[in-house]
Each structure stands twice: as structure tokens, then as C-alpha cells.
Write a protein that holds these residues in place. Structure first.
Motif, PDB file in Angstrom:
ATOM      1  N   SER A  47      -3.471  -3.761  -0.921  1.00 44.22           N
ATOM      2  CA  SER A  47      -3.039  -3.842   0.471  1.00 44.22           C
ATOM      3  C   SER A  47      -2.328  -2.568   0.914  1.00 44.22           C
ATOM      4  CB  SER A  47      -2.117  -5.047   0.678  1.00 44.22           C
ATOM      5  OG  SER A  47      -0.954  -4.942  -0.142  1.00 44.22           O
ATOM      6  N   SER A  48      -1.560  -1.944   0.003  1.00 39.95           N
ATOM      7  CA  SER A  48      -0.868  -0.691   0.353  1.00 39.95           C
ATOM      8  C   SER A  48      -1.867   0.428   0.589  1.00 39.95           C
ATOM      9  CB  SER A  48       0.108  -0.296  -0.763  1.00 39.95           C
ATOM     10  OG  SER A  48       1.156  -1.238  -0.874  1.00 39.95           O
ATOM     11  N   VAL A  49      -2.899   0.491  -0.259  1.00 39.54           N
ATOM     12  CA  VAL A  49      -3.932   1.496  -0.064  1.00 39.54           C
ATOM     13  C   VAL A  49      -4.623   1.282   1.269  1.00 39.54           C
ATOM     14  CG1 VAL A  49      -6.150   2.369  -0.905  1.00 39.54           C
ATOM     15  CG2 VAL A  49      -4.304   1.893  -2.518  1.00 39.54           C
ATOM     16  N   SER A  50      -4.952   0.031   1.577  1.00 38.64           N
ATOM     17  CA  SER A  50      -5.621  -0.283   2.838  1.00 38.64           C
ATOM     18  C   SER A  50      -4.763   0.137   4.029  1.00 38.64           C
ATOM     19  CB  SER A  50      -5.932  -1.772   2.900  1.00 38.64           C
ATOM     20  OG  SER A  50      -6.582  -2.089   4.117  1.00 38.64           O
ATOM     21  N   LYS A  51      -3.451  -0.130   3.963  1.00 34.00           N
ATOM     22  CA  LYS A  51      -2.562   0.227   5.064  1.00 34.00           C
ATOM     23  C   LYS A  51      -2.475   1.754   5.225  1.00 34.00           C
ATOM     24  CE  LYS A  51       0.410  -3.876   4.823  1.00 34.00           C
ATOM     25  NZ  LYS A  51       1.759  -4.379   4.486  1.00 34.00           N
ATOM     26  N   GLN A  52      -2.414   2.465   4.118  1.00 36.11           N
ATOM     27  CA  GLN A  52      -2.337   3.929   4.210  1.00 36.11           C
ATOM     28  C   GLN A  52      -3.604   4.511   4.820  1.00 36.11           C
ATOM     29  OE1 GLN A  52      -1.031   6.176   0.852  1.00 36.11           O
ATOM     30  NE2 GLN A  52       0.834   4.967   0.536  1.00 36.11           N
ATOM     31  N   ILE A  53      -4.745   3.958   4.447  1.00 34.19           N
ATOM     32  CA  ILE A  53      -6.004   4.484   4.983  1.00 34.19           C
ATOM     33  C   ILE A  53      -6.138   4.137   6.455  1.00 34.19           C
ATOM     34  CG2 ILE A  53      -8.509   4.266   4.845  1.00 34.19           C
ATOM     35  CD1 ILE A  53      -8.153   4.090   1.805  1.00 34.19           C
ATOM     36  N   ILE A  54      -5.700   2.933   6.847  1.00 34.74           N
ATOM     37  CA  ILE A  54      -5.714   2.574   8.269  1.00 34.74           C
ATOM     38  C   ILE A  54      -4.826   3.532   9.055  1.00 34.74           C
ATOM     39  CG2 ILE A  54      -4.972   0.821   9.935  1.00 34.74           C
ATOM     40  CD1 ILE A  54      -5.904  -1.296   7.921  1.00 34.74           C
ATOM     41  N   GLU A  55      -3.665   3.878   8.505  1.00 35.26           N
ATOM     42  CA  GLU A  55      -2.773   4.832   9.175  1.00 35.26           C
ATOM     43  C   GLU A  55      -3.433   6.204   9.279  1.00 35.26           C
ATOM     44  OE1 GLU A  55       1.594   7.020   8.662  1.00 35.26           O
ATOM     45  OE2 GLU A  55       1.065   5.307   7.381  1.00 35.26           O
ATOM     46  N   LEU A  56      -4.089   6.631   8.206  1.00 38.52           N
ATOM     47  CA  LEU A  56      -4.760   7.932   8.209  1.00 38.52           C
ATOM     48  C   LEU A  56      -5.870   7.957   9.252  1.00 38.52           C
ATOM     49  CD1 LEU A  56      -5.089  10.727   6.904  1.00 38.52           C
ATOM     50  CD2 LEU A  56      -6.562   9.659   5.186  1.00 38.52           C
ATOM     51  N   GLU A  57      -6.663   6.892   9.325  1.00 35.94           N
ATOM     52  CA  GLU A  57      -7.746   6.822  10.313  1.00 35.94           C
ATOM     53  C   GLU A  57      -7.182   6.820  11.724  1.00 35.94           C
ATOM     54  OE1 GLU A  57     -11.250   4.378   7.984  1.00 35.94           O
ATOM     55  OE2 GLU A  57      -9.527   3.255   8.754  1.00 35.94           O
TER      56      GLU A  57
END
Length: 325
Positions: A47-57
Motif C-alpha cells: 500500500s505504501s508503494v502504491s501511494k508513493q506511485i500515485i503521488e509521483l503520477e
């Protein structure tokens, strides 16, 4: 008033602030093609990885992954970012490896002028390396004096005391100045028996870049001679090019004989006149005063004195020199 370029720079700084912290998770997920496996690699939950990638996008304004039920794949934008990140990481790793190897190899950064390097050190590089056993030599050339001004050197071989503060020096030997030319030039335009013969020659000169440099006008005045008023000598911005033109038979150069001893010995250059000046300035070894060399400099000092501080091959000193002012 804030100009447009300044506003753009400020906007980019705001957009990309701390964005680097999101890139490791992106790279691991992209390479593993999984948020879960990527997270395990960088020590984050899925979930942390997913949140970081959503922020990056969100900050980039476009998707980086195509998400399906069981897998993720990169978009074209994601592939571009992965390629750039991988290349940058590879360059960083290579640089770190170089730095570690330099430390383990005991690299010595040796700084000198272009002329000193070309005429004194490079022709006898094997002998120079023997002065620093077990060390890697990185030779840096810097004109006019031979000391790279940021001080990122371990040892410098220079002429005259350094202009830059913060260096300790050890004086070596003076130089001898006299006209030199190629044998071909003498065959075509010679002979040169008297100083006055120089007034009918093409005189090659280097533009002075340092107070220690001596030009034709100064040298001739020491012997009570002046250049003709209509004389237009051929000039260069460094001594290496001056000597290359001299070797090509283009004229007579003022020879710094300690530098040119190898060429006099081989006969590529000759010193046809007995008159010479001896400099008050000397060649020097220099090193940063805030850190003593971590290696002995005496072998290099002794080699320089033995190789270049004694008699000069091809030049017979049979008269007293005119002393430099």
C-alpha cells in the motif's frame, strides 16, 4: 520584479521538491512488475508503494503504470522515466566505484603546466611513475603556472612561486633561456653567429601570461639590443604551440632549456648562440598547506634534480650568464 525565466525555475523547484524520495519505489515496482515485490525490495508495504506511485503520477500529471487485475505494466512515460533513472543510477554507481578504487589505489593528482607536462614529464613517464611506487598517477595540466586553482591536487610541479595562497613550496632549480631553432631552419636561413642575426629572423613568441615569463624584448634588452620597430613576430597563446612551430622550421623561439633538454639531446632543436640568461625564479614542488602529502616527495624531487637540474645536453655553458632582473 520576477522575470519569466526566474518564475519557471521557481515553479520547477516547487514541482520537483523531494520527488527523488519517490523514485526508488517506482524503479523497484517497475523492474519487478509488482507493487508487492517492489515494496519488499525497498522495505515498504504494498500500500505504501502504491501511494508513493500515485503521488509521483499526480506530480507528473500522467500515469506511469497500466494497472490490470493481476499485473502492472509501464506506460510510455513510465518507460522513459525508468530508462532515465536506471542510467543515472548506473552513472552514480560507476562514480562511487571510481572513488573507492582511487582511494584503494592511492591515486596521486599531479598538476603541472602544459609545457612542463609535454616536454619534461611525458617523455619520461615510466621514470616519473617509479618515483611513486604502488600509486596511480593522474596528471592534470593547467596554464600558466601549472596549479589547478581549486587546490584539488596532491602535488604540483610549477615554475615560480604559486600565485594561489595556501600552498607550501620547495624550490628546485632555475632555468636557462637562449634562442633555439630546428636544424632545418639553420640550413635554410642560417647561420646564426651573432645576436644581431636574430633581427633578420622570424621570432616566435608566447604571449606573457605570468610575471615569471620572459619574452624576446626583455631577453634582448639584457644584451643591449632592441627589436626593430617594424618587426612583427609570430605569437602564440601557449609555449607548447610555440615550440611546435619552432620544430616545424617556422622560426626561432626563446628556449627554456630545462624544458627542452630532451629535444636538444636528440638534435631536434639546436641552440646556435652562446648568450643566455639564467632565471632568478626556480621550478618548484608545491602542495596544499592544509594537508601534507600522504606519500614521500623526495624520490620525485631527486629525480627532477638529477634529470633536469644539471648539465643540459646539447648546450655548453662556457660563459657567465646575464642574470635575470
Amino acid at each position: 520584479m520576477v522575470h519569466g525565466a526566474t518564475r519557471n525555475c521557481m515553479r520547477k523547484k516547487t514541482l520537483y521538491r523531494n520527488i527523488h524520495r519517490l523514485l526508488p519505489a517506482f524503479e523497484a515496482a517497475a523492474r519487478q512488475e509488482s507493487f508487492t515485490l517492489g515494496g519488499e525490495e525497498v522495505g515498504l508495504s504494498q500500500s505504501s508503494v502504491s501511494k508513493q506511485i500515485i503521488e509521483l503520477e499526480s506530480r507528473l500529471g500522467q500515469p506511469l503504470f497500466i494497472r490490470s487485475h493481476k499485473r502492472i505494466t509501464l506506460t510510455s512515460a513510465g518507460q522513459r522515466l525508468l530508462t532515465a533513472y536506471s542510467l543515472a543510477t548506473s552513472q552514480i554507481v560507476d562514480t562511487l566505484d571510481d572513488l573507492i578504487q582511487e582511494r584503494s589505489r592511492g591515486q596521486i593528482v599531479l598538476s603541472t603546466s602544459t609545457a612542463n607536462g609535454a616536454f619534461m614529464l611525458l617523455p619520461r613517464l615510466a621514470e616519473v611513475r617509479e618515483c611513486f611506487p604502488g600509486r596511480e598517477i593522474f596528471l592534470v595540466t593547467w596554464d600558466p603556472q601549472g596549479i589547478e586553482p581549486t587546490g584539488q591536487v596532491d602535488l604540483a610541479f610549477t615554475f615560480g612561486k604559486p600565485d594561489f595562497p595556501g600552498f607550501q613550496t620547495r624550490p628546485l632549480f632555475p632555468d636557462i633561456l637562449t634562442p633555439v631553432c630546428s636544424p632545418e631552419f639553420l640550413d635554410r636561413y642560417g647561420p646564426l653567429r651573432e645576436l644581431s642575426d636574430l633581427q633578420n629572423c622570424e621570432l616566435l613568441y608566447m604571449q606573457a601570461q605570468h610575471p615569471s615569463w620572459v619574452g624576446w624584448r626583455h631577453w634582448l634588452r639584457e644584451f643591449s639590443l632592441e627589436l626593430p620597430q617594424n618587426h612583427q613576430p609570430m605569437g602564440f597563446n601557449n609555449y607548447y604551440n610555440t615550440i611546435q612551430a619552432c620544430l616545424a622550421g617556422q622560426g626561432v623561439a626563446l628556449g627554456w632549456l630545462r624544458q627542452l633538454g630532451n629535444m636538444l639531446e636528440s638534435g631536434r632543436l639546436v641552440a646556435p648562440l652562446p648568450q643566455f640568461l639564467q632565471t632568478e625564479d626556480r621550478y618548484q614542488l608545491a602542495w596544499p598547506a592544509d594537508r601534507a602529502p600522504e606519500f614521500p616527495i623526495e624520490p620525485f624531487e631527486e629525480w627532477l634534480g638529477r634529470r633536469y637540474g644539471g648539465a643540459i645536453p646539447g648546450f655548453c655553458v662556457d660563459t657567465q650568464p646575464a642574470q635575470m632582473l
